[in-house]
Design a protein around this motif. Structure first.
Motif: not given
Ligand code: ATP
Length: 465
Positions: A15-16, A18, A21, A54-55, A57, A59-60
Motif C-alpha cells: 500500500a502506498i 498514506q 499525505r 500522492n493522491a 499515484r 494507492r497500492d
C-alpha cells in the motif's frame, strides 16, 4: 536434482504510504516550525502539493508479481535488476521477514540471511550476544554456537569490539560480523542482499570465497548485486527482475548481457529525450563544433579539433565494423600557435557502460608547431570483441602543469560485429558469444609432452631429424 527452494507465482502488494499525505509527525513539526518562522502558508502549500501528487499515484502497487523459479541445492544464483525492481522484496519474503500477498514458496533447509544494515542484530546487545541471539534464531544450541564462535569472530575481523554494543559499530564492522554469523552458522540456504558492498574490497573477496565454499559443500546461495562482474564471476544462474516481474531466469552470461542491453537502451531513451529525435548512438564521422559532443581543454585557443572519421582501410566511413576487419580512426587537429613541446595523441576506449577498456598510446607525436595535422590510429582486426565501444580522442602534453590540450569525449561510437560464427573455424564449433572486451587472436600451440625444449619461437615443432 534436489530442490532447495521453489517459488511459484509470488506476488507482493504494497500500500502506498498514506502518511505522505501530510499527516505525519514530520509534517506536523514542519507546519509548527514554519508557523513560528512566519512561513505557514508556504509550508501548507508545499504539503498540499505533495498530498495532491500522492493522491494522483495509485494507492497500492505490486512490488513483485507472478515470480516463479526453482533453485537446486548447491547453486549460486544472482538476482539482478534496476533500483526498485523488487530484489530486496523477494529476499525479504524468502527470509520470511515479510509475507507474500499471493503465491507460494517452498524452502528446504535452514535459511540465514544478510539483508540491509540494521536488520538481524539488536543494537543494544554486544557483538558476542548478537552472535548467540542469531544462532538461537536459527535453531542452534548454545554448544553448537560456542563451537562456531571463534571462526565467526576470526572471519569478521572485529574481535577487538566483540563485547561492544553493535550500535557503536561502523556499518562496515556491522556487515562484517553479520555476514560472518550468516555464513558460519551452517545455513542450508544463504541469502545476501547488496549490503556486502558496504564492506571493503578485501572483505568482499573473502565473502565471495566463503560463498563459493558453501556451495561446494552443497549449500545454496542467493544474492543480489548491482555489480554484473561479481554476479558473472560468482554465479552460473541469475534471475532478472524488472518492475516486479521476472523477465528471465537462466544462464548468467545471457542475463547479464540482456540486462546490459536494457540499461544501454534506457540511456539512449534518456539521450533522445535530452537531445531530440536526431540523436544516434553510432558515430563514424563528426565535425566540430557539435552540441552533442563535449570537448575539454586546459589551454583554450591553443589547439582545435576540426573533426574526424572512422574508416575501413579503403576509406569508407563505417560505424559498424566487422570483427575481422581493420578500422582507421582519423582525427583532424589545428595547432593555432607554436607550443613548448610536441603533443601526445591518445585514444581512450570505453565499453557501453563507460568502463575503460584500454588507452592507446602513439608511436609518433604531433609537432608543437602551428599548422593542420591528421592523427591516424589503426585498430587491428580481432582486437575488440563484438559489442559497442566509445572512443575519446585526446591531445596532451604530459610534461605541462595542466596536461589536456584537446579531449573530444565520445568522438567515435562504433559497433564491432561478429562475422559468420558458424564458418569461423577458429571457434572449433563454439557458437555462443565469447565474453570479454577484447578478442585477441593468440598463438596457442600443442606439442607432445617433453618436446617443449624443441618448440621454436613461432610455436612450431621442428621435424624430427
Ligand atoms: N515497505 C514498503 N512499503 C511500500 N513500498 C515498498 C516497501 N518496500 C519496498 N517498497 C517498494 O517496492 C518496490 C521494490 O522495492 P525493492 O526494495 O524490493 O527494490 P530493489 O530491487 O531491491 O531496489 P534497490 O536496487 O534500489 O535496492 C519499490 O518501488 C519500493 O519503493
Amino acid at each position: 536434482m534436489t530442490i532447495a527452494l521453489r517459488v511459484e507465482n509470488l506476488g507482493k502488494l504494497y500500500a502506498i504510504n498514506q502518511a505522505a499525505r501530510g499527516t505525519t509527525l514530520r509534517d506536523q513539526l514542519a507546519r509548527g516550525v514554519n508557523r513560528l518562522l512566519g512561513r505557514g502558508s508556504e509550508a501548507q502549500s508545499l504539503i498540499e502539493r505533495e498530498a495532491n501528487e500522492n493522491a494522483a499515484r495509485p494507492r497500492d502497487f505490486w512490488a513483485l508479481r507472478d515470480v516463479s523459479f526453482e533453485v537446486e541445492e548447491g547453486e549460486r544464483v544472482g538476482i539482478i535488476g534496476a533500483n526498485g525492481a523488487g530484489k530486496s522484496t523477494l529476499l525479504k519474503i524468502l527470509s520470511r521477514i515479510t509475507p507474500p500477498t499471493e503465491g507460494r514458496i517452498e524452502i528446504h533447509g535452514r535459511v540465514a540471511s544478510l539483508l540491509e544494515v540494521g536488520t538481524g542484530f539488536h543494537p543494544e546487545l554486544s557483538g558476542r550476544e548478537n552472535v548467540y541471539l542469531n544462532g538461537a534464531v536459527l535453531g542452534m544450541s548454545r554448544g553448537e554456537i560456542a563451537r562456531k564462535f571463534d571462526q565467526i569472530v576470526d572471519f569478521s575481523g572485529v574481535e577487538k569490539f566483540i563485547d561492544t554494543p553493535v550500535k557503536h559499530y561502523s556499518s562496515g564492522m556491522y556487515v562484517r560480523l553479520a555476514f560472518s554469523v550468516s555464513a558460519w552458522l551452517d545455513p542450508d540456504i544463504l541469502i545476501v542482499d547488496e549490503v556486502l558492498s558496504v564492506g571493503d574490497q578485501a572483505f568482499q573477496k573473502k565473502c565471495e570465497e566463503r560463498m563459493r565454499e558453501l556451495t561446494r559443500e552443497g549449500r545454496t546461495v542467493l544474492f543480489v548485486s548491482h555489480s554484473l562482474a561479481t554476479v558473472n564471476q560468482m554465479c552460473k544462474k541469475a534471475l532478472y527482475l524488472e518492475e516486479g516481474r521476472a523477465l528471465s531466469y537462466g544462464v548468467v552470461e545471457d542475463l547479464t548481457r540482456e540486462y546490459n542491453r536494457d540499461v544501454v537502451k534506457q540511456i539512449e531513451v534518456e539521450r533522445v529525450q535530452e537531445h531530440g529525435e536526431d540523436w544516434r548512438w553510432h558515430r563514424a564521422r563528426f565535425s566540430l563544433p557539435d552540441p552533442q559532443i563535449e570537448t575539454l581543454t586546459d589551454h583554450p585557443g591553443a589547439v582545435e579539433c576540426l573533426g574526424g572519421e572512422a574508416v575501413s582501410p579503403d576509406g569508407e566511413a563505417a560505424d559498424v565494423v566487422p570483427i575481422d576487419k581493420q578500422t582507421h580512426l582519423v582525427v583532424h587537429y589545428r595547432v593555432k600557435r607554436d607550443l613548448p613541446r610536441p603533443l601526445v595523441p591518445t585514444f581512450n576506449v570505453y565499453d557501453e557502460l563507460g568502463t575503460i577498456v584500454f588507452v592507446a598510446m602513439p608511436e609518433a607525436l604531433l609537432p608543437g608547431r602551428a599548422g593542420d595535422y591528421e592523427v591516424r590510429c589503426v585498430l587491428p582486426a580481432f582486437l575488440l570483441n563484438e559489442g559497442r565501444f566509445t572512443f575519446n580522442a585526446n591531445l596532451s602534453d604530459f610534461e605541462a602543469d595542466k596536461t589536456t590540450f584537446c579531449a573530444v569525449v565520445g568522438a567515435f561510437r562504433l559497433e564491432v560485429q561478429e562475422v559468420d560464427v558458424a564458418a569461423d573455424r577458429r571457434r572449433h564449433g563454439y557458437r555462443a558469444p565469447l565474453p570479454g572486451f577484447t578478442r585477441p587472436r593468440l598463438s596457442i600451440s600443442v606439442c607432445p609432452a617433453g618436446a617443449v625444449d624443441r618448440v621454436n619461437t613461432s610455436g612450431e615443432i621442428p621435424r624430427a631429424s
